[in-house]
Write a protein that holds these residues in place. Structure first.
Motif, PDB file in Angstrom:
ATOM      1  N   THR A  17     -34.252  29.208  -3.713  1.00 13.02           N
ATOM      2  CA  THR A  17     -34.803  27.872  -3.969  1.00 13.02           C
ATOM      3  C   THR A  17     -36.155  27.986  -4.647  1.00 13.02           C
ATOM      4  O   THR A  17     -36.814  29.033  -4.607  1.00 13.02           O
ATOM      5  CB  THR A  17     -34.977  27.066  -2.667  1.00 13.02           C
ATOM      6  N   THR A  18     -36.560  26.892  -5.285  1.00 15.51           N
ATOM      7  CA  THR A  18     -37.902  26.819  -5.853  1.00 15.51           C
ATOM      8  C   THR A  18     -38.909  26.588  -4.734  1.00 15.51           C
ATOM      9  O   THR A  18     -38.533  26.338  -3.575  1.00 15.51           O
ATOM     10  CB  THR A  18     -38.001  25.677  -6.867  1.00 15.51           C
ATOM     11  N   GLU A  19     -40.183  26.638  -5.058  1.00 13.87           N
ATOM     12  CA  GLU A  19     -41.214  26.426  -4.045  1.00 13.87           C
ATOM     13  C   GLU A  19     -41.136  25.043  -3.423  1.00 13.87           C
ATOM     14  O   GLU A  19     -41.533  24.851  -2.271  1.00 13.87           O
ATOM     15  CB  GLU A  19     -42.604  26.653  -4.653  1.00 13.87           C
ATOM     16  N   ASP A  20     -40.607  24.069  -4.183  1.00 19.13           N
ATOM     17  CA  ASP A  20     -40.482  22.722  -3.619  1.00 19.13           C
ATOM     18  C   ASP A  20     -39.088  22.438  -3.072  1.00 19.13           C
ATOM     19  O   ASP A  20     -38.701  21.286  -2.874  1.00 19.13           O
ATOM     20  CB  ASP A  20     -40.881  21.661  -4.647  1.00 19.13           C
ATOM     21  N   GLY A  21     -38.308  23.501  -2.863  1.00 17.49           N
ATOM     22  CA  GLY A  21     -37.049  23.366  -2.142  1.00 17.49           C
ATOM     23  C   GLY A  21     -35.814  23.082  -2.971  1.00 17.49           C
ATOM     24  O   GLY A  21     -34.726  22.889  -2.409  1.00 17.49           O
ATOM     25  N   LYS A  22     -35.906  23.059  -4.301  1.00 17.37           N
ATOM     26  CA  LYS A  22     -34.722  22.805  -5.133  1.00 17.37           C
ATOM     27  C   LYS A  22     -33.875  24.069  -5.241  1.00 17.37           C
ATOM     28  O   LYS A  22     -34.406  25.174  -5.328  1.00 17.37           O
ATOM     29  CB  LYS A  22     -35.133  22.338  -6.522  1.00 17.37           C
ATOM     30  N   LYS A  23     -32.542  23.897  -5.277  1.00 21.31           N
ATOM     31  CA  LYS A  23     -31.644  25.042  -5.383  1.00 21.31           C
ATOM     32  C   LYS A  23     -31.791  25.715  -6.745  1.00 21.31           C
ATOM     33  O   LYS A  23     -31.919  25.043  -7.768  1.00 21.31           O
ATOM     34  CB  LYS A  23     -30.198  24.604  -5.171  1.00 21.31           C
ATOM     35  N   VAL A  24     -31.758  27.019  -6.748  1.00 22.83           N
ATOM     36  CA  VAL A  24     -31.888  27.804  -7.968  1.00 22.83           C
ATOM     37  C   VAL A  24     -30.516  28.313  -8.395  1.00 22.83           C
ATOM     38  O   VAL A  24     -29.739  28.811  -7.567  1.00 22.83           O
ATOM     39  CB  VAL A  24     -32.856  28.990  -7.750  1.00 22.83           C
ATOM     40  N   TYR A  25     -30.213  28.195  -9.699  1.00 25.55           N
ATOM     41  CA  TYR A  25     -28.954  28.681 -10.254  1.00 25.55           C
ATOM     42  C   TYR A  25     -29.225  29.792 -11.262  1.00 25.55           C
ATOM     43  O   TYR A  25     -30.277  29.835 -11.902  1.00 25.55           O
ATOM     44  CB  TYR A  25     -28.195  27.540 -10.932  1.00 25.55           C
ATOM     45  N   GLY A  26     -28.237  30.662 -11.426  1.00 27.93           N
ATOM     46  CA  GLY A  26     -28.392  31.769 -12.361  1.00 27.93           C
ATOM     47  C   GLY A  26     -28.271  31.347 -13.803  1.00 27.93           C
ATOM     48  O   GLY A  26     -29.078  31.737 -14.649  1.00 27.93           O
ATOM     49  N   ILE A  27     -27.241  30.526 -14.117  1.00 26.83           N
ATOM     50  CA  ILE A  27     -27.038  30.082 -15.492  1.00 26.83           C
ATOM     51  C   ILE A  27     -26.600  28.630 -15.499  1.00 26.83           C
ATOM     52  O   ILE A  27     -26.103  28.108 -14.497  1.00 26.83           O
ATOM     53  CB  ILE A  27     -26.017  30.946 -16.262  1.00 26.83           C
ATOM     54  N   SER A  28     -26.759  28.001 -16.657  1.00 25.79           N
ATOM     55  CA  SER A  28     -26.342  26.621 -16.826  1.00 25.79           C
ATOM     56  C   SER A  28     -25.989  26.406 -18.292  1.00 25.79           C
ATOM     57  O   SER A  28     -25.971  27.340 -19.099  1.00 25.79           O
ATOM     58  CB  SER A  28     -27.448  25.662 -16.370  1.00 25.79           C
ATOM     59  N   ALA A  29     -25.701  25.160 -18.643  1.00 26.04           N
ATOM     60  CA  ALA A  29     -25.379  24.787 -20.021  1.00 26.04           C
ATOM     61  C   ALA A  29     -25.539  23.272 -20.133  1.00 26.04           C
ATOM     62  O   ALA A  29     -26.097  22.626 -19.233  1.00 26.04           O
ATOM     63  CB  ALA A  29     -23.964  25.227 -20.395  1.00 26.04           C
ATOM     64  N   PHE A  30     -25.058  22.696 -21.229  1.00 19.91           N
ATOM     65  CA  PHE A  30     -25.128  21.251 -21.425  1.00 19.91           C
ATOM     66  C   PHE A  30     -23.985  20.837 -22.344  1.00 19.91           C
ATOM     67  O   PHE A  30     -23.344  21.684 -22.983  1.00 19.91           O
ATOM     68  CB  PHE A  30     -26.481  20.822 -21.996  1.00 19.91           C
ATOM     69  N   ASN A  31     -23.713  19.532 -22.410  1.00 20.80           N
ATOM     70  CA  ASN A  31     -22.478  19.089 -23.064  1.00 20.80           C
ATOM     71  C   ASN A  31     -22.677  18.321 -24.360  1.00 20.80           C
ATOM     72  O   ASN A  31     -21.701  17.798 -24.908  1.00 20.80           O
ATOM     73  CB  ASN A  31     -21.650  18.240 -22.098  1.00 20.80           C
TER      74      ASN A  31
END
Length: 592
Positions: free
Chosen positions: A231-245
């Motif tokens: 997670t980030t310091e403010d608690g958000k989940k961290v992902y390895g990779i992403s994309a967009f459409n």
């Protein structure tokens, strides 16, 4: 450095946007400096009104004002009064008046027959302008007023006669930014490189700088990073990779395609460095299927952002800004995250390109025929066609191109021990002055520049564009970029990759994109098939990547291939196979 727009959204323009932009790279964001030779110059005794390349005894020509559509000065249309424009006027006697490139305006001008002296147009207008008798054939005029053009780009001129003349084998259009082939591009220095496998460098350091030999190992590295930093310091989940459409297939394929040494093109095709075409969808060993496997494996490892298929590019960028992603497919989106990490005071923290052993790093796409889709013509309306060619002739000389790209000698740049260098004042101004190009004129007239940035000036052996130099690069370093560079024994990020290439650990993806300049436009029946194929690809990608296992992945793949045939994809493939072959043959003039 530039990316060629696809007729598919397979690869829409790189944030140019690029891309390409992208990409450039990515590309003509700085101007080149010229060593003018006016009459007032006591060293040359050349008279004002000369083209800058003729006999010093030539009488001065009549001063004129020329109007140019699409000159590259879009932010400040009208009579140009910046220092570079005034220097051009001093040397040639020509005052430049520009009109911003606006396609609707161009259509109105064509309908009315009211065209400016010089036009910069896209490939799609070539036939219309010639057959409508709107532009001049320049062959005869070139003999008297175009010596520098003939000297700078003889092969490109022949290519344009053969392929940009509506079958008349005459010279109606002039290219810009000629002379950079794949060899020249591979040798050109770059501050950094825009496309590849970027990841958190501080986490990479914590893992002991592991040698990454494949994309599978890159994913395994991300999985370990995610395990340590869920997670980030403010608690958000961290992902390895992403994309967009919102750029079609492009975000899902760019890393693997470019990492394998390919470059995007029309149809479902990529090209290699030499212009050979490779179809993506039915070749099971293509960059498309390698990319699908890459994202499939990322999902199996729990690395994939579930919003990769639904979010827009802005949301993807925001997640990198917020440090929710461990990797990026290109450098265009890492600035916000790196800024945030810099504010935390850790010089080791940031996103950087992680080299994969034996993979290609995209160096840029260029062509000795010049920039694709940017062609200069002199209109039949011009009252001064000879002076119009004088202007283009000067800006196609080494001195004129240097002036356009780097500014004025002994003001913006000077010779230091015989080597051309930008002055410290120019470098500082380029970093701090608001609208530097508009104010100084440096880089402002890139659409009139005949010789490319990376070509070497024959007199002083420096590049046409002096902004591409270690001296300039080293003034741009952030503490993090300094840390990254020093790890590889380099003084700036691009040099780090250059050292890896010299050691044989990576390869350059320096693309000769000449073939794409000569590609035919698909007829309407092929466009209809391609649009349906594009939609099928778009709906199939999530099914492939989110498959529960290899068996389901293969089942989706088989169904996809069956559906392709139902859409008559073979007809599209037949057209594009032949179009690429024909276009490659057209470029034979550059092999002589």
């Amino acid at each position: 450095m530039r990316l060629v727009k696809s007729s598919f959204t397979l690869f829409k323009p790189l944030i140019v946007l690029l891309i390409l932009a992208l990409v450039a790279m990515l590309s003509a964001c700085s101007g080149n400096s010229n060593e003018p030779k006016p009459a007032a110059d006591p060293e040359t005794n050349q008279k004002t009104g000369d083209t800058g390349s003729g006999d010093s005894g030539t009488p001065a020509k009549e001063p004129v004002k020329l109007t140019i559509y699409g000159a590259g000065a879009a932010d400040v249309p009208g009579v140009q009064t910046d220092p570079v424009a005034k220097e051009i006027e001093r040397i040639t006697g020509i005052t430049i008046e520009t009109a911003a490139a606006d396609e609707n305006k161009l259509k109105l001008m064509l309908a009315d027959g009211d065209l400016p002296d010089i036009l910069m147009v896209d490939h799609k207008y070539v036939k219309q302008l010639i057959e409508g008798n709107h532009v001049l054939a320049l062959d005869d005029l070139l003999k008297t007023n175009g010596q520098e053009i003939e000297k700078a780009m003889p092969q490109a001129l022949e290519y344009f006669r053969q392929n940009m003349s509506a079958g008349q084998n005459k010279l109606y259009f002039l290219p810009i930014h000629t002379g950079t082939d794949a060899v020249v591009a591979a040798q050109a220095p770059q501050y950094d490189y825009s496309i590849g496998f970027f990841a958190r460098w501080d986490y990479y350091k914590d893992l002991g700088y592991p040698e990454i030999k494949s994309t599978d190992e890159f994913l395994e590295m991300l999985a370990e990073m995610q395990k340590r930093h869920p997670t980030t310091e403010d608690g958000k989940k961290v992902y390895g990779i992403s994309a967009f459409n919102d750029l079609g297939l492009w975000p899902f394929i760019i890393q693997n395609a470019f990492g394998e040494g390919y470059f995007n093109g029309p149809g479902m095709y990529v090209q290699d460095a030499s212009g050979n075409a490779f179809e993506l969808l039915t070749d099971m060993n293509s960059a498309f299927w390698h990319s699908m496997q890459y994202y499939f494996k990322a999902n199996q490892l729990g690395l994939l952002d579930p919003e990769a298929f639904t979010q827009k590019m802005d949301q993807y960028s925001a997640k990198l800004d917020n440090l929710q992603l461990l990797s990026s497919m290109a450098s265009w989106w890492i600035g916000g995250g790196n800024k945030k990490l810099a504010e935390q005071g850790n010089p080791d923290a940031g996103y950087a390109l992680i080299p994969i052993q034996g993979a290609y790093v995209y160096k840029g796409a260029s062509s000795p025929s010049g920039w694709a889709g940017k062609y200069l013509a002199i209109s039949k309306n011009s009252k001064h066609p000879d002076r119009a060619l004088d202007l283009l002739n000067f800006l196609s000389s080494p001195d004129g191109s240097r002036l356009a790209a780097s500014g004025i000698k002994d003001k913006d740049w000077t010779l230091v021990n015989g080597q051309p260098e930008l002055t410290d004042e120019t470098i500082q101004a380029s970093k701090t002055m608001e609208k530097f190009g508009d104010q100084t004129g440096i880089g402002k007239y890139g659409n009139l520049q005949g010789i490319d940035d990376f070509v070497v000036h024959p007199d002083d052996k420096g590049l046409i564009n002096l902004f591409y130099s270690p001296k300039v690069f080293q003034t741009k370093l952030t503490p993090f970029e300094k840390t990254y560079s020093e790890y590889y024994g380099a003084t700036y990020p691009g040099e780090a990759l250059e050292k890896l290439e010299a050691a044989g650990k990576i390869k350059w993806g320096a693309i000769d994109s000449t073939v794409q300049t000569g590609l035919d436009t698909a007829p309407d029946d092929i466009k209809r098939i391609d649009a349906k194929v594009e939609e099928l690809v778009k709906t199939t990608i999530p099914k492939l990547i989110l498959a529960k296992n290899e068996g389901e992945f293969n089942s989706v793949k088989d169904q996809f291939l069956d559906n392709l045939q139902k859409l008559n994809y073979d007809q599209s493939k037949q057209f594009w196979d032949q179009a690429w072959k024909t276009a490659l043959d057209k470029g034979a003039v550059f092999k002589k």
